[in-house]
Design an enzyme around this catalytic site. Structure first.
Site, short mmCIF file in Angstrom:
data_model
loop_
_atom_site.label_atom_id
_atom_site.label_comp_id
_atom_site.label_asym_id
_atom_site.label_seq_id
_atom_site.Cartn_x
_atom_site.Cartn_y
_atom_site.Cartn_z
CD GLN A 39 -1.89 -7.18 -3.47
OE1 GLN A 39 -0.77 -7.59 -3.75
NE2 GLN A 39 -2.09 -5.94 -3.06
CG HIS A 90 -7.95 -6.33 -4.38
ND1 HIS A 90 -6.72 -5.90 -4.85
CD2 HIS A 90 -7.97 -6.05 -3.05
CE1 HIS A 90 -6.03 -5.39 -3.84
NE2 HIS A 90 -6.77 -5.47 -2.75
CB CYS A 110 -30.00 -3.94 -11.28
SG CYS A 110 -30.62 -5.45 -10.49
CG ASN A 129 7.67 -6.96 -7.46
OD1 ASN A 129 6.64 -7.31 -8.04
ND2 ASN A 129 8.08 -5.70 -7.46
NE ARG A 130 11.17 -8.89 -14.93
CZ ARG A 130 10.31 -9.72 -15.49
NH1 ARG A 130 9.01 -9.52 -15.34
NH2 ARG A 130 10.73 -10.74 -16.20
N GLY A 131 11.90 -4.91 -9.32
CA GLY A 131 11.92 -3.57 -8.75
C GLY A 131 11.64 -3.59 -7.26
CB VAL A 162 -10.02 -9.04 -10.30
CG1 VAL A 162 -9.91 -8.17 -9.06
CG2 VAL A 162 -9.62 -8.22 -11.55
CB CYS A 201 -31.53 -5.54 -5.26
SG CYS A 201 -30.84 -6.25 -6.78
#
Length: 270
Positions: A94, A112, A175, A241-243, A96, A123
Site C-alpha cells: 500500500q 496505490h 502538463c 503490526n503495532r496496535g 508509494v 492527456c
C-alpha cells in the site's frame, strides 16, 4: 513469534505491506499508535479546486526531497531474503515509497501507485517526478530555500506531503504537452485503485499458501479485502503490526510488534 513461525513454516507466502514497514526508514505512518492526526487531501478536492492543488504541490515539492533520500530498512531486506529463497511469492504494498524495489524485491505490486511518477489527467502522459521537480524549482525560485531552515522540523506524510502552511504564492506546473492538470501517480483517498492492478493483487494472494500482513492497520478496504479474501479461501493469515487492526478477527496469528525486527526474525527462522 513461535506461533507465526509454526503457521508459516513450509508455506509460500504473499506479503501485504503498509506504512508501518517504512517507519524505520524515516517515513511516518498514518495510523500507528504514535502517529499524529492526519487529514490527507482527497481526490475530489485535488481535481475540483485549484487552491487545493497549489497547496498540495507546494507541500509535495518539499516532501519529495525527503522521500527521495530514504533507504530500505531491515524489514524490507528481510522480505528480499524470503523471496530469494523461494518462500515469498511477492508483495502487494500500500506504500508509494518504492523502498521494496530499492531493497531488491522483484515481484511487487504498488497498489496505490508510486511517488516518482506524475500523470496528466487530460492527456494521460506520464513523466518522472524528478523532471517535474526541475520545472517547479524554475517556476518557484527561492521557495525551497525559504523553508530550508525548517526542513528538519517539517513533518512528512507517507505520500510525500510536507506539513507547511505558506503556499499561496506557489506556482504549480501544468502538463507541458497539453496544459492539463498534473497529479502524482498515486491513488488518493476517495479514488479507486485501477481494476487491473486490483486483479493482479488478488492473483498474487491466490498464488501464495499464506498471507503475511506487515505494518498495516487495514483501516481502509483497499487492503482489508485481501485479508478477507485469503481467510475465505482458508489460507492462514499472520498480521504483524503495532496496535489493533481491522483484520485482527481474520488473523490466524497476530504479532503486536514492529515490522523490522519481526520480519528479520521470520527470515532467519523460516
Amino acid at each position: 513469534m513461535d506461533d507465526a513461525v509454526r503457521v508459516l513454516a513450509g508455506l509460500r507466502i504473499t506479503a501485504l505491506t503498509g506504512a508501518g514497514v517504512s517507519t524505520d526508514s524515516g517515513i511516518p505512518d498514518y495510523r500507528g499508535p504514535d502517529s499524529p492526526p492526519r487529514n490527507p487531501m482527497t481526490y475530489q478536492q485535488f481535481v475540483q479546486d485549484e487552491a487545493f492543488r497549489r497547496h498540495y504541490w507546494a507541500r509535495n515539492h518539499v516532501g519529495w526531497q525527503h522521500m527521495h533520500r530514504t533507504h530500505p530498512n531491515a524489514g524490507h531486506r528481510a522480505l528480499v531474503r524470503l523471496e530469494e529463497r523461494g518462500l515469498l511469492a511477492g508483495i502487494v504494498t500500500q506504500n508509494v515509497d518504492l523502498l521494496h524495489e530499492d531493497a531488491g524485491s522483484r515481484n511487487v505490486i504498488d497498489l496505490h501507485g508510486r511517488y516518482d511518477r506524475v500523470v496528466c489527467l487530460q492527456c494521460r502522459r506520464v513523466v518522472s517526478r524528478e523532471h517535474l521537480a526541475e520545472r517547479l524549482t524554475a517556476l518557484n525560485p527561492g521557495f525551497l530555500e525559504s523553508v530550508a531552515n525548517d526542513v528538519a522540523d517539517i513533518e512528512i506524510a507517507p505520500d510525500a506531503d510536507a506539513v507547511i502552511e505558506a503556499t499561496s504564492h506557489f506556482r504549480p506546473a501544468p502538463c507541458e504537452f497539453c496544459g492539463g492538470v498534473l497529479k502524482p501517480e498515486i491513488v488518493y483517498f476517495g479514488e479507486n485503485v485501477p481494476r487491473a492492478r486490483v486483479e493482479a493483487a488478488f492473483a498474487l494472494v491466490d498464488d501464495g499458501d499464506a498471507l503475511l500482513v506487515a505494518g498495516s492497520s487495514l483501516t481502509v478496504m483497499s487492503g482489508l479485502r485481501f485479508v478477507r479474501h485469503a481467510a475465505r479461501a482458508g489460507k492462514p493469515v499472520v498480521i504483524v503490526n503495532r496496535g489493533i487492526t481491522r483484520g485482527d478477527v481474520h488473523a490466524t496469528v497476530k504479532v503486536d510488534a514492529g515490522t523490522s525486527e519481526v520480519l528479520a526474525q521470520l527470515a532467519d527462522l523460516l
